[in-house]
Design a protein around this motif. Sequence first.
Motif, PDB file in Angstrom:
ATOM      1  N   SER A   1       1.600  10.922   5.887  1.00  0.00           N
ATOM      2  CA  SER A   1      -0.069  10.353   5.971  1.00  0.00           C
ATOM      3  C   SER A   1      -0.075   9.922   6.954  1.00  0.00           C
ATOM      4  O   SER A   1      -1.012   9.669   7.941  1.00  0.00           O
ATOM      5  CB  SER A   1       0.208   9.088   4.602  1.00  0.00           C
ATOM      6  N   VAL A   2       1.026   9.483   7.492  1.00  0.00           N
ATOM      7  CA  VAL A   2       1.147   8.554   8.733  1.00  0.00           C
ATOM      8  C   VAL A   2       0.815  10.196  10.250  1.00  0.00           C
ATOM      9  O   VAL A   2      -0.535   8.955  11.051  1.00  0.00           O
ATOM     10  CB  VAL A   2       1.780   7.422   9.528  1.00  0.00           C
ATOM     11  N   ALA A   3       1.265  11.066   9.998  1.00  0.00           N
ATOM     12  CA  ALA A   3       0.972  11.518  10.763  1.00  0.00           C
ATOM     13  C   ALA A   3      -0.639  12.118  11.042  1.00  0.00           C
ATOM     14  O   ALA A   3      -0.781  11.935  12.235  1.00  0.00           O
ATOM     15  CB  ALA A   3       1.586  12.570  10.689  1.00  0.00           C
ATOM     16  N   LEU A   4      -0.987  12.023  10.302  1.00  0.00           N
ATOM     17  CA  LEU A   4      -2.582  12.058  10.058  1.00  0.00           C
ATOM     18  C   LEU A   4      -3.276  11.043  10.386  1.00  0.00           C
ATOM     19  O   LEU A   4      -4.773  11.408  10.304  1.00  0.00           O
ATOM     20  CB  LEU A   4      -2.863  13.492   8.930  1.00  0.00           C
ATOM     21  N   ARG A   5      -2.651  10.174  10.418  1.00  0.00           N
ATOM     22  CA  ARG A   5      -3.177   8.703  10.588  1.00  0.00           C
ATOM     23  C   ARG A   5      -4.550   8.566   8.975  1.00  0.00           C
ATOM     24  O   ARG A   5      -5.877   7.552   9.448  1.00  0.00           O
ATOM     25  CB  ARG A   5      -4.299   8.514  11.739  1.00  0.00           C
ATOM     26  N   GLY A   6      -3.926   8.619   7.999  1.00  0.00           N
ATOM     27  CA  GLY A   6      -4.617   8.648   7.347  1.00  0.00           C
ATOM     28  C   GLY A   6      -3.696   7.259   5.859  1.00  0.00           C
ATOM     29  O   GLY A   6      -4.865   7.271   5.080  1.00  0.00           O
ATOM     30  N   TRP A   7      -3.376   6.417   6.534  1.00  0.00           N
ATOM     31  CA  TRP A   7      -2.501   5.292   5.847  1.00  0.00           C
ATOM     32  C   TRP A   7      -3.934   3.919   5.652  1.00  0.00           C
ATOM     33  O   TRP A   7      -3.794   3.246   4.948  1.00  0.00           O
ATOM     34  CB  TRP A   7      -1.711   4.426   6.500  1.00  0.00           C
ATOM     35  N   MET A   8      -4.820   4.234   6.243  1.00  0.00           N
ATOM     36  CA  MET A   8      -5.490   3.511   5.887  1.00  0.00           C
ATOM     37  C   MET A   8      -6.547   4.381   4.559  1.00  0.00           C
ATOM     38  O   MET A   8      -7.111   2.793   4.969  1.00  0.00           O
ATOM     39  CB  MET A   8      -6.665   2.830   7.356  1.00  0.00           C
ATOM     40  N   SER A   9      -6.317   5.776   5.076  1.00  0.00           N
ATOM     41  CA  SER A   9      -8.315   5.693   4.077  1.00  0.00           C
ATOM     42  C   SER A   9      -8.194   5.812   2.665  1.00  0.00           C
ATOM     43  O   SER A   9      -9.321   5.705   1.563  1.00  0.00           O
ATOM     44  CB  SER A   9      -7.694   7.338   4.107  1.00  0.00           C
ATOM     45  N   CYS A  10      -7.174   5.261   1.896  1.00  0.00           N
ATOM     46  CA  CYS A  10      -6.951   4.344   0.865  1.00  0.00           C
ATOM     47  C   CYS A  10      -7.924   2.783   0.066  1.00  0.00           C
ATOM     48  O   CYS A  10      -8.260   3.043  -0.755  1.00  0.00           O
ATOM     49  CB  CYS A  10      -6.017   4.304  -0.214  1.00  0.00           C
ATOM     50  N   GLY A  11      -7.997   2.304   1.655  1.00  0.00           N
ATOM     51  CA  GLY A  11      -8.776   1.418   1.455  1.00  0.00           C
ATOM     52  C   GLY A  11      -7.694  -0.200   0.753  1.00  0.00           C
ATOM     53  O   GLY A  11      -7.277  -0.062   0.052  1.00  0.00           O
ATOM     54  N   ALA A  12      -9.328  -0.998   0.640  1.00  0.00           N
ATOM     55  CA  ALA A  12      -8.050  -2.272  -0.239  1.00  0.00           C
ATOM     56  C   ALA A  12      -8.031  -2.030  -1.498  1.00  0.00           C
ATOM     57  O   ALA A  12      -6.869  -3.515  -1.893  1.00  0.00           O
ATOM     58  CB  ALA A  12      -9.101  -3.575   0.649  1.00  0.00           C
ATOM     59  N   GLY A  13      -8.704  -1.720  -2.647  1.00  0.00           N
ATOM     60  CA  GLY A  13      -8.187  -1.834  -3.966  1.00  0.00           C
ATOM     61  C   GLY A  13      -7.389  -1.165  -4.357  1.00  0.00           C
ATOM     62  O   GLY A  13      -7.695  -0.419  -5.382  1.00  0.00           O
ATOM     63  N   PHE A  14      -6.171  -1.284  -3.796  1.00  0.00           N
ATOM     64  CA  PHE A  14      -4.897  -0.660  -4.031  1.00  0.00           C
ATOM     65  C   PHE A  14      -4.893  -1.152  -5.603  1.00  0.00           C
ATOM     66  O   PHE A  14      -5.051  -2.721  -5.935  1.00  0.00           O
ATOM     67  CB  PHE A  14      -4.164  -1.579  -4.061  1.00  0.00           C
ATOM     68  N   PRO A  15      -4.351  -0.531  -6.402  1.00  0.00           N
ATOM     69  CA  PRO A  15      -3.744   0.862  -6.609  1.00  0.00           C
ATOM     70  C   PRO A  15      -4.324   2.077  -6.420  1.00  0.00           C
ATOM     71  O   PRO A  15      -4.074   3.054  -6.314  1.00  0.00           O
ATOM     72  CB  PRO A  15      -2.696   1.096  -7.760  1.00  0.00           C
ATOM     73  N   LYS A  16      -6.094   1.707  -6.336  1.00  0.00           N
ATOM     74  CA  LYS A  16      -7.290   3.033  -6.311  1.00  0.00           C
ATOM     75  C   LYS A  16      -6.593   3.859  -4.995  1.00  0.00           C
ATOM     76  O   LYS A  16      -6.381   2.508  -4.266  1.00  0.00           O
ATOM     77  CB  LYS A  16      -8.096   2.406  -6.779  1.00  0.00           C
TER      78      LYS A  16
END
Length: 149
Positions: A7-22
């Motif tokens: 996920s970090v390699a793809l720079r996707g750690w922020m892609s889920c957004g702030a609506g954790f756990p969604k």
Amino acid sequence: MGAAAYSVALRGWMSCGAGFPKCAGVWAPVFHPAQALSAQYTAAQIIAEWSHRAVAFVTGLAMLAATAVGWRRTEFRLTAGLVAVATAVLPLEAWLGVVTGVPDPAFAYTALHAFISLFVLAALAVATAVLWRHARRDRDGSTAAATSG
């Protein structure tokens, strides 16, 4: 940790957004077209981060079960203790995952998130090695007793 690294390699750690756990506003983004989820992130980024969260959740459940089973077996106190300590830090680890899943997260939180992940991995590796050695010793001991008797 592999899913997190991907996920970090793809720079996707922020892609889920702030609506954790969604993730991207839905529980399972694998069932939705990427265009409907985000205009800013690719499907690969969203799926990588969602996979990281899903694997972490399932691993946490397995660790809880292992902790419960471990305390019922008196001969495995070291292993049970290691798994219990690793399991005890999971809520902090999850919270750190939430606060680091933002643009430009604080370095201290990111470093602590990585450190706790490595601690959990090391504790589980040592617990596994202890169990493996115990099982091997039992197997070798029972084989020697069977051939000498």
